[in-house]
Design a protein around this motif. Structure first.
Motif, short mmCIF file in Angstrom:
data_model
loop_
_atom_site.label_atom_id
_atom_site.label_comp_id
_atom_site.label_asym_id
_atom_site.label_seq_id
_atom_site.Cartn_x
_atom_site.Cartn_y
_atom_site.Cartn_z
N TYR A 108 50.43 78.74 30.70
CA TYR A 108 49.24 79.07 29.94
C TYR A 108 48.09 78.19 30.41
CZ TYR A 108 45.97 79.67 26.17
OH TYR A 108 44.83 79.94 25.45
N TRP A 110 47.19 80.43 32.85
CA TRP A 110 47.26 81.17 34.11
C TRP A 110 48.68 81.64 34.36
CZ3 TRP A 110 42.51 82.03 34.38
CH2 TRP A 110 41.57 81.05 34.10
N CYS A 149 37.89 83.84 37.02
CA CYS A 149 36.76 83.24 36.31
C CYS A 149 35.45 83.90 36.71
CB CYS A 149 36.71 81.73 36.58
SG CYS A 149 38.10 80.81 35.86
N THR A 156 38.97 82.84 29.98
CA THR A 156 39.51 81.81 29.11
C THR A 156 38.65 80.55 29.09
OG1 THR A 156 41.41 80.37 28.78
CG2 THR A 156 40.99 81.04 31.01
N GLU A 157 38.78 79.81 28.01
CA GLU A 157 38.06 78.54 27.89
C GLU A 157 38.48 77.56 28.98
OE1 GLU A 157 41.84 78.19 25.59
OE2 GLU A 157 40.28 79.70 25.61
N SER A 158 39.57 77.84 29.66
CA SER A 158 40.05 76.96 30.72
C SER A 158 39.25 77.13 32.02
CB SER A 158 41.53 77.21 31.00
OG SER A 158 42.27 76.91 29.85
N CYS A 159 38.48 78.20 32.15
CA CYS A 159 37.71 78.40 33.38
C CYS A 159 36.76 77.25 33.69
CB CYS A 159 36.97 79.72 33.36
SG CYS A 159 38.01 81.13 33.78
N THR A 161 36.86 74.14 32.90
CA THR A 161 37.63 72.97 33.31
C THR A 161 38.20 73.17 34.71
OG1 THR A 161 38.22 72.55 31.01
CG2 THR A 161 39.59 71.48 32.68
N TYR A 162 38.73 74.34 34.96
CA TYR A 162 39.31 74.65 36.27
C TYR A 162 38.23 74.59 37.35
CZ TYR A 162 41.76 76.94 40.04
OH TYR A 162 42.33 77.21 41.25
#
Length: 168
Positions: A108, A110, A149, A156-159, A161-162
């Motif tokens: 999670y 990805w 992204c 996702t909110e992780s984009c 950060t990634y």
């Protein structure tokens, strides 16, 4: 409440949390480009946009899948992975071992389900003339998460950060 009941309750709570929150991205989220640089078939946009195209070209034997698991030192047949095409068949990807890698269903955020969503969108974009086939192949083989992204407004909110990690 006795100690056994408390221990059982703690174990059940931990199990429920693990089921509702997938494992962190510790599995091979991105393919190792030394093992899986990506490979394509000699196809055109017209080829891949024909209905039923992927059924005609999908052919990854079980022995090949086992080779991929071994190359990545991942235990086969745990139900945690699919042998995925880095460049998907719907984008002209090959069944060659250099285009295959074990992708987790459970990391999670990805995971294989998210990458499938990207592959479908890129296929639609290619077939509708929004982007060239070669661009879609390049973006997904270079860094599929970055491509995700780029193309999804609801990414996702992780984009962030990634993407920030890529700038280092």
């Amino acid at each position: 409440m006795n100690v056994g009941s408390i221990a059982t309750m703690i174990a059940v709570t931990a199990l429920m949390q693990s089921l509702s929150h997938p494992a962190p991205a510790s599995d091979p989220v991105l393919p190792d480009h030394k093992i899986t640089p990506g490979a394509t078939l000699n196809v055109t946009k017209e080829d891949i946009c024909q209905s039923g195209y992927t059924r005609r070209v999908r052919d990854v034997k079980e022995s090949r899948k086992l080779e991929v698991y071994s190359a990545y030192n991942v235990q086969a047949h745990t139900g945690k992975y699919e042998i995925d095409h880095l460049i998907s068949l719907e984008l002209g990807g090959s069944n060659d071992i250099t285009n295959l890698w074990p992708q987790s269903y459970f990391t999670y955020p990805w995971n294989a389900k998210i990458k499938d969503r990207l592959e479908n969108k890129l296929h639609d974009m290619v077939c509708n003339g929004v982007i060239p086939l070669e661009q879609a192949q390049e973006e997904v083989s270079t860094d599929w998460i970055k491509a995700y992204c780029k193309y999804f407004d609801d990414a996702t909110e992780s984009c962030p950060t990634y993407m920030k990690g890529l700038q280092k």
